[in-house]
Each structure stands twice: as structure tokens, then as C-alpha cells.
Scaffold this motif. Structure first.
Motif, PDB file in Angstrom:
ATOM      1  N   LEU A  26      -8.737   1.841  -0.544  1.00 19.06           N
ATOM      2  CA  LEU A  26      -8.964   3.056   0.247  1.00 19.06           C
ATOM      3  C   LEU A  26      -8.488   2.882   1.680  1.00 19.06           C
ATOM      4  O   LEU A  26      -7.927   3.815   2.274  1.00 19.06           O
ATOM      5  N   THR A  27      -8.704   1.706   2.254  1.00 21.76           N
ATOM      6  CA  THR A  27      -8.254   1.424   3.617  1.00 21.76           C
ATOM      7  C   THR A  27      -6.733   1.510   3.695  1.00 21.76           C
ATOM      8  O   THR A  27      -6.171   2.111   4.619  1.00 21.76           O
ATOM      9  N   LEU A  28      -6.053   0.930   2.720  1.00 24.76           N
ATOM     10  CA  LEU A  28      -4.590   0.997   2.664  1.00 24.76           C
ATOM     11  C   LEU A  28      -4.130   2.447   2.503  1.00 24.76           C
ATOM     12  O   LEU A  28      -3.201   2.902   3.186  1.00 24.76           O
ATOM     13  N   PHE A  29      -4.776   3.181   1.609  1.00 27.27           N
ATOM     14  CA  PHE A  29      -4.426   4.587   1.401  1.00 27.27           C
ATOM     15  C   PHE A  29      -4.593   5.382   2.689  1.00 27.27           C
ATOM     16  O   PHE A  29      -3.789   6.253   3.008  1.00 27.27           O
ATOM     17  N   ARG A  30      -5.649   5.084   3.432  1.00 27.24           N
ATOM     18  CA  ARG A  30      -5.897   5.793   4.692  1.00 27.24           C
ATOM     19  C   ARG A  30      -4.794   5.490   5.700  1.00 27.24           C
ATOM     20  O   ARG A  30      -4.298   6.383   6.377  1.00 27.24           O
ATOM     21  N   GLU A  31      -4.402   4.223   5.795  1.00 30.98           N
ATOM     22  CA  GLU A  31      -3.346   3.824   6.728  1.00 30.98           C
ATOM     23  C   GLU A  31      -2.020   4.505   6.420  1.00 30.98           C
ATOM     24  O   GLU A  31      -1.226   4.762   7.308  1.00 30.98           O
ATOM     25  N   HIS A  32      -1.785   4.806   5.146  1.00 34.42           N
ATOM     26  CA  HIS A  32      -0.539   5.434   4.715  1.00 34.42           C
ATOM     27  C   HIS A  32      -0.685   6.941   4.502  1.00 34.42           C
ATOM     28  O   HIS A  32       0.189   7.565   3.884  1.00 34.42           O
TER      29      HIS A  32
END
Length: 142
Positions: free
Chosen positions: A56-62
Motif C-alpha cells: 500500500l505504501t508503494l502504491f501510494r508513492e506511485h
């Protein structure tokens, strides 16, 4: 959403499609509403909580997920379908939080009203959350 569609969506956002990322994206896509980390953890038994959170953190960053504050001291995650990972987001819409069943719903046909800001302010994001009782809870069949 099929695995191939998830892979294409991840690639469009500059994210390498791994098994965990595909599972999280697919779960969010099929949920039909924003989900909390706890809800995702219960839905995805093959990935531990920290693994789901990292995805989720990666998805948020992208810019692949919207992060919604639902007013219950928690956040919910919603897959963003409208853009390809750039800063601009044209998928913003009103959300409704049911105070009885504690679910959050997307009201995609209700656009967020324009918010004129004073000079010098720059809008980065907006969260428009309406609260009340959803139709299922009003009818007694939550």
C-alpha cells in the motif's frame, strides 16, 4: 479484474508486478469500496499485515491508491483507475462513511465541489467525506 489487467495497471504506474502487488491490487479492485488495512488483512490471508502495508505504501508513492481519512481515526485505501502515476488526479469524488456499519462508500457520481483557496495556498489533495447512515443500515439489512 484479471491478473493481466492488474499487471498492466501496475506497469502504467511504474510498479513492477510481483505476486503480492497483484493480489493487493486485485483485492482493492474487486472490493467496490475503500478498504482499511485490517479489512485487507482479513481478505488476503496469503500476505501478512506488514507485507500488505508495504504494498500500500508503494502504491501510494506511485499514485495508484487514494488514502482516505474516514473520520474514525483510521484510513482506507481505494484503487485509482483514472491516471497513470503522474501528480494530477482526476478521479476525486465524494465518499460516504456509514456511522452504523463503519463502511465507506464511493459516490462516484458526486464530484468534489471546487474549493477556492486564498492566494499563496497550493492544493495538494482533498478529502470530501460525508457521514450518516447508508441505505442498507436504514433498511435494517446491513
Amino acid at each position: 479484474m484479471k491478473a493481466e489487467e492488474c499487471e498492466a495497471l501496475l506497469a502504467a504506474h511504474g510498479i513492477k508486478p510481483t505476486a503480492n502487488r497483484i493480489v493487493v491490487a486485485k483485492t482493492l479492485a474487486t472490493a467496490g469500496r475503500p478498504m482499511s488495512l485490517l479489512e485487507l488483512e482479513y481478505k488476503i490471508l496469503s500476505i501478512d499485515k506488514s507485507g500488505v502495508f508495504r504494498v500500500l505504501t508503494l502504491f501510494r508513492e506511485h499514485h495508484l491508491v487514494h488514502v482516505l481519512e474516514d473520520g474514525s481515526d483510521g484510513v482506507r485505501y481505494e484503487l485509482c483507475h483514472s491516471h497513470d502515476g503522474h501528480e494530477h488526479d482526476d478521479d476525486q469524488h465524494v465518499h460516504f462513511y456509514c456511522e452504523r456499519c463503519h463502511r465507506t462508500f464511493c459516490l462516484t457520481d458526486v464530484p468534489i465541489p471546487a474549493v477556492p483557496l486564498p492566494e499563496g495556498y497550493e492544493l495538494q489533495s482533498i478529502n470530501y467525506m460525508a457521514k450518516g447512515i447508508c441505505p442498507a443500515c436504514r433498511g435494517g439489512s446491513a
